[in-house]
Design an enzyme around this catalytic site. Structure first.
Site, PDB file in Angstrom:
ATOM      1  N   ARG A  45      32.162  21.152  89.632  1.00 53.44           N
ATOM      2  CA  ARG A  45      31.993  20.623  88.272  1.00 53.44           C
ATOM      3  C   ARG A  45      32.008  21.736  87.234  1.00 53.44           C
ATOM      4  O   ARG A  45      32.285  21.499  86.063  1.00 53.44           O
ATOM      5  CB  ARG A  45      30.708  19.799  88.173  1.00 53.44           C
ATOM      6  CG  ARG A  45      30.701  18.589  89.078  1.00 53.44           C
ATOM      7  CD  ARG A  45      31.809  17.594  88.697  1.00 53.44           C
ATOM      8  NE  ARG A  45      31.527  16.867  87.487  1.00 53.44           N
ATOM      9  CZ  ARG A  45      30.872  15.714  87.425  1.00 53.44           C
ATOM     10  NH1 ARG A  45      30.450  15.135  88.530  1.00 53.44           N
ATOM     11  NH2 ARG A  45      30.638  15.131  86.283  1.00 53.44           N
ATOM     12  N   ASP A  82       8.989  40.765  91.094  1.00 57.07           N
ATOM     13  CA  ASP A  82       7.678  40.341  90.565  1.00 57.07           C
ATOM     14  C   ASP A  82       6.604  40.752  91.572  1.00 57.07           C
ATOM     15  O   ASP A  82       6.752  40.502  92.767  1.00 57.07           O
ATOM     16  CB  ASP A  82       7.641  38.827  90.338  1.00 57.07           C
ATOM     17  CG  ASP A  82       6.481  38.392  89.430  1.00 57.07           C
ATOM     18  OD1 ASP A  82       5.340  38.856  89.666  1.00 57.07           O
ATOM     19  OD2 ASP A  82       6.708  37.608  88.497  1.00 57.07           O
ATOM     20  N   ARG A  85       4.055  24.699  85.869  1.00 58.23           N
ATOM     21  CA  ARG A  85       5.316  25.136  85.252  1.00 58.23           C
ATOM     22  C   ARG A  85       6.166  26.012  86.165  1.00 58.23           C
ATOM     23  O   ARG A  85       7.356  26.184  85.918  1.00 58.23           O
ATOM     24  CB  ARG A  85       5.039  25.880  83.932  1.00 58.23           C
ATOM     25  CG  ARG A  85       4.259  27.150  84.110  1.00 58.23           C
ATOM     26  CD  ARG A  85       3.662  27.681  82.820  1.00 58.23           C
ATOM     27  NE  ARG A  85       2.865  28.875  83.121  1.00 58.23           N
ATOM     28  CZ  ARG A  85       1.644  28.845  83.620  1.00 58.23           C
ATOM     29  NH1 ARG A  85       1.061  27.687  83.878  1.00 58.23           N
ATOM     30  NH2 ARG A  85       0.995  29.954  83.897  1.00 58.23           N
ATOM     31  N   ASP A 134       6.213  38.509  80.546  1.00 59.51           N
ATOM     32  CA  ASP A 134       5.371  38.048  79.436  1.00 59.51           C
ATOM     33  C   ASP A 134       4.589  39.203  78.815  1.00 59.51           C
ATOM     34  O   ASP A 134       3.566  38.978  78.200  1.00 59.51           O
ATOM     35  CB  ASP A 134       4.425  36.931  79.901  1.00 59.51           C
ATOM     36  CG  ASP A 134       3.563  37.349  81.074  1.00 59.51           C
ATOM     37  OD1 ASP A 134       3.551  38.559  81.403  1.00 59.51           O
ATOM     38  OD2 ASP A 134       2.895  36.483  81.659  1.00 59.51           O
ATOM     39  N   THR A 165       6.683  45.711  78.805  1.00 54.89           N
ATOM     40  CA  THR A 165       7.723  45.523  79.825  1.00 54.89           C
ATOM     41  C   THR A 165       9.028  45.061  79.172  1.00 54.89           C
ATOM     42  O   THR A 165      10.114  45.517  79.530  1.00 54.89           O
ATOM     43  CB  THR A 165       7.265  44.486  80.865  1.00 54.89           C
ATOM     44  OG1 THR A 165       5.965  44.844  81.312  1.00 54.89           O
ATOM     45  CG2 THR A 165       8.215  44.449  82.050  1.00 54.89           C
ATOM     46  N   CYS A 179      15.886  46.227  67.908  1.00 63.32           N
ATOM     47  CA  CYS A 179      16.346  46.062  66.524  1.00 63.32           C
ATOM     48  C   CYS A 179      15.559  44.949  65.835  1.00 63.32           C
ATOM     49  O   CYS A 179      15.345  44.985  64.621  1.00 63.32           O
ATOM     50  CB  CYS A 179      17.824  45.669  66.492  1.00 63.32           C
ATOM     51  SG  CYS A 179      18.993  46.947  66.911  1.00 63.32           S
ATOM     52  N   CYS A 225      -2.524  36.702  79.460  1.00 67.90           N
ATOM     53  CA  CYS A 225      -1.641  35.531  79.416  1.00 67.90           C
ATOM     54  C   CYS A 225      -2.442  34.242  79.622  1.00 67.90           C
ATOM     55  O   CYS A 225      -2.179  33.227  78.992  1.00 67.90           O
ATOM     56  CB  CYS A 225      -0.584  35.694  80.506  1.00 67.90           C
ATOM     57  SG  CYS A 225       0.684  34.454  80.483  1.00 67.90           S
ATOM     58  N   CYS A 255      17.373  51.686  64.519  1.00 69.29           N
ATOM     59  CA  CYS A 255      16.688  51.289  65.757  1.00 69.29           C
ATOM     60  C   CYS A 255      16.499  52.497  66.673  1.00 69.29           C
ATOM     61  O   CYS A 255      17.460  53.215  66.959  1.00 69.29           O
ATOM     62  CB  CYS A 255      17.506  50.218  66.481  1.00 69.29           C
ATOM     63  SG  CYS A 255      16.859  49.830  68.116  1.00 69.29           S
TER      64      CYS A 255
HETATM   65 ZN   LIG Z   1      18.505  48.308  68.732  1.00 67.31          ZN
END
Ligand SMILES: [Zn+2]
Length: 253
Positions: free
Chosen positions: A11, A59, A70, A127, A131, A173, A186, A244
């Protein structure tokens, strides 16, 4: 390709802009996902189910009961297991021959310096501010595309960075690394489970578009913000910050 693999991707092959070349590109892709939580679970699910060639999944956390609403690859029997191990086991039920490398350690700079250059694309499903900035920095340095997302309470955000393009903003940026937000654990916030899942699915969709090098004439680079409580999307057009601290140096090289 086996008959099953061919049918799995049939598909996608019918999609305008995807075609047989896109299917081949997906089969050849090596995707690096950092994080196996509410974003990483759906992102990995859709990419593995779609037949990506290789997933490396990083992880260091273990499954706990508060994750189950979730992080839908995990069930009660997985509590206490490393997330990427339980996640790999669940994904191999969906796609038994999928190549999945599960790394049960937190992503640090040296691991990313090793993994990012081997990857076709990176998905930031973490999160933590520090990181996120680190992942962006390494992706920019190695010119590897990055799809980053975040979700908290009723809100989600999504952004794709392609450091191979000189006109693209990087994460730094838009989110200045020198202005870290005040971070809480968290677990101190609520989060709408289905909204996190939607953001993870959109990361997978963005990754597939990057992998097949989908041509979108004059498509602007966007930061997409979703307010699930209001049911509203807001999209901000991005431009590169010439000052930046991350991509300024690489732009000159
Ligand atoms: Zn940048």
């Amino acid at each position: 390709m086996s008959d099953l693999d061919h049918l799995r991707q049939s598909r996608h092959e019918l999609l305008d802009g995807f075609d047989a070349q896109g299917v081949d590109a997906v089969r050849a892709a090596h995707v690096l996902i950092i994080g196996a939580g509410g974003l990483g679970c759906p992102a990995a699910t859709y990419l593995v189910a779609a037949g990506i060639g290789h997933l490396t999944w990083v992880d260091g956390d273990t499954v706990d009961a508060t994750n189950l609403a979730r992080q839908v690859l995990f069930g009660p029997n997985d509590i206490g297991q490393k997330k990427v191990i339980a996640g790999r086991n669940a994904l191999q039920r969906l796609h038994p021959t999928a190549a999945i490398t599960a790394l049960t350690e937190a992503a640090d700079e040296s691991l990313l310096q090793q993994l990012v250059p081997q990857s076709s694309i990176v998905l930031d499903c973490t999160d933590q501010w520090v990181t996120r900035q680190m992942i962006n920095r390494v992706c920019v340095a190695h010119k590897v595309p990055l799809v980053t997302a975040a979700a908290i309470e009723w809100s989600g955000q999504l952004m794709t960075v392609d450091p191979r393009r000189s006109d693209q903003a990087c994460y730094a940026c838009v989110f200045d690394p020198s202005h870290a937000p005040e971070e809480h654990a968290c677990g101190a916030y609520g989060v709408l489970s289905a909204m996190v899942g939607a953001m993870g699915c959109l990361q997978a969709a963005e990754a597939l578009k990057q992998i097949i090098a989908l041509k979108q004439a004059n498509a602007p680079q966007l930061l997409s913000l979703f307010d699930a409580r209001a049911g509203q999307w807001q999209q901000l057009r991005l431009s590169r910050n010439p000052d930046c601290p991350v991509c300024r140096a690489s732009a000159r090289s």
